[in-house]
Design an enzyme around this catalytic site. Sequence first.
Site, short mmCIF file in Angstrom:
data_model
loop_
_atom_site.label_atom_id
_atom_site.label_comp_id
_atom_site.label_asym_id
_atom_site.label_seq_id
_atom_site.Cartn_x
_atom_site.Cartn_y
_atom_site.Cartn_z
N ASN A 91 -1.71 -35.22 26.10
CA ASN A 91 -2.68 -34.45 25.31
C ASN A 91 -2.01 -34.12 23.97
O ASN A 91 -1.18 -33.22 23.91
CB ASN A 91 -3.08 -33.18 26.06
CG ASN A 91 -4.01 -32.30 25.23
OD1 ASN A 91 -4.53 -32.74 24.20
ND2 ASN A 91 -4.21 -31.07 25.68
N TRP A 92 -2.38 -34.88 22.95
CA TRP A 92 -1.75 -34.66 21.64
C TRP A 92 -2.25 -33.39 20.95
O TRP A 92 -1.69 -32.96 19.95
CB TRP A 92 -2.02 -35.85 20.71
CG TRP A 92 -1.31 -37.11 21.07
CD1 TRP A 92 -0.49 -37.35 22.13
CD2 TRP A 92 -1.38 -38.35 20.34
NE1 TRP A 92 -0.04 -38.65 22.12
CE2 TRP A 92 -0.57 -39.29 21.02
CE3 TRP A 92 -2.05 -38.77 19.18
CZ2 TRP A 92 -0.42 -40.61 20.58
CZ3 TRP A 92 -1.90 -40.08 18.74
CH2 TRP A 92 -1.08 -40.98 19.43
N LYS A 93 -3.34 -32.82 21.46
CA LYS A 93 -3.97 -31.65 20.82
C LYS A 93 -4.24 -31.94 19.34
O LYS A 93 -4.51 -33.08 18.98
CB LYS A 93 -3.12 -30.39 21.01
CG LYS A 93 -2.67 -30.20 22.46
CD LYS A 93 -2.13 -28.83 22.71
CE LYS A 93 -1.54 -28.79 24.11
NZ LYS A 93 -1.32 -27.42 24.57
N HIS A 134 -10.30 -27.88 29.11
CA HIS A 134 -8.93 -27.43 28.78
C HIS A 134 -8.96 -25.93 28.47
O HIS A 134 -9.90 -25.44 27.86
CB HIS A 134 -8.39 -28.22 27.59
CG HIS A 134 -6.91 -28.02 27.41
ND1 HIS A 134 -6.39 -26.89 26.81
CD2 HIS A 134 -5.86 -28.78 27.78
CE1 HIS A 134 -5.07 -26.98 26.82
NE2 HIS A 134 -4.71 -28.11 27.41
N GLU A 169 -7.53 -24.19 26.33
CA GLU A 169 -7.67 -23.84 24.90
C GLU A 169 -9.13 -23.91 24.47
O GLU A 169 -9.58 -23.14 23.62
CB GLU A 169 -6.77 -24.76 24.06
CG GLU A 169 -5.29 -24.40 24.26
CD GLU A 169 -4.32 -25.55 24.04
OE1 GLU A 169 -4.72 -26.58 23.46
OE2 GLU A 169 -3.16 -25.41 24.47
N GLU A 184 -3.62 -26.55 35.40
CA GLU A 184 -2.78 -26.10 34.29
C GLU A 184 -2.78 -24.57 34.24
O GLU A 184 -3.68 -23.98 33.63
CB GLU A 184 -3.34 -26.65 32.96
CG GLU A 184 -3.37 -28.17 32.90
CD GLU A 184 -3.33 -28.64 31.46
OE1 GLU A 184 -2.41 -29.41 31.14
OE2 GLU A 184 -4.16 -28.21 30.65
N GLY A 222 2.40 -24.59 26.91
CA GLY A 222 3.03 -24.41 25.60
C GLY A 222 3.98 -23.23 25.55
O GLY A 222 4.39 -22.81 24.47
N SER A 271 4.00 -27.06 30.28
CA SER A 271 5.43 -27.19 29.95
C SER A 271 6.14 -28.21 30.85
O SER A 271 7.33 -28.05 31.14
CB SER A 271 6.12 -25.82 30.00
OG SER A 271 5.55 -24.96 29.03
N GLY A 310 1.44 -31.89 27.19
CA GLY A 310 1.17 -31.54 25.80
C GLY A 310 2.37 -31.85 24.92
O GLY A 310 2.61 -32.99 24.53
N GLY A 311 3.16 -30.82 24.62
CA GLY A 311 4.27 -30.95 23.67
C GLY A 311 5.17 -32.15 23.91
O GLY A 311 5.53 -32.86 22.95
#
Length: 255
Positions: free
Chosen positions: A9-11, A97, A99, A169, A175, A215, A236-237
């Site tokens: 997930n590049w966001k 998601h 977010e 998640e 994150g 994470s 993600g990151g």
Amino acid sequence: MRKKIVAANWKMNLTIEEGKTLVENLLNQLPELNESKQVVIAPSYVHLAQTTQLLDEYEHIHVAAQNVSSEAAGAFTGEVSAAMLRSAGVPYAIIGHSERRQYFNESDSMLAKKIDLALANNLRVIFCCGEPLEVRDAERQNEYVANQIAAALYHLDATQLQQIIVAYEPIWAIGTGRTASSQQAQDMHAHIRHTLAGKYGASVADNMTILYGGSCNDKNAPELFACPDVDGGLIGGASLKAETFLPIIQAMLAK
Ligand code: PEP
């Protein structure tokens, strides 16, 4: 046998040029995937055409949208429909998601509409669920996640459910650098599978792919993915660099 998947997930990160370089770096070193061990990449909408083209010759690595509209078409400025995604050759969409739930007020009923439109347009769905910290601290996470699943998925029949991948998640781990322990992940994944078995039967639940996100990185992925009910990750990151994402793919392949 259920599929193992690692999804990126590049966001809202990476320019077009940076995205191209990242995909090229991944493809240059990509280990061998197969029908039951696959990779999904979810960049933002503007990357979808380029990413689809770069992945064209690769059978087991797919592109996903990070979101899809809850409306089919019409006067919804800035939205992207499931039909548009399908017509652009996109086979997956992330829905729900945390977010999106938190910053864009996506409700359970809106998510159910998104899922219906995605499935009607032959998109597979990565459905995200997970509890906030206060719910975990009150030890009410099982009930909370079961309610999210019931609200968004229980109107589907068993055939439709097979187009869904669940991503657990925990919000407190996204994150934050604070990962769920492998025991916490396994317990929740087993709970999700048990919950789905109660509604759809054990064989349907057994075939569901359930990903862990929060994470997850190249260091902790091997331990998390070794859990029997963890079928890979939504990352993600650590998906933004080939050197951290490739070892996570390797951890999924080792499962
Ligand atoms: C995510 O946003 O889906 C996610 C899991 O992010 P991170 O890996 O950065 O915690």
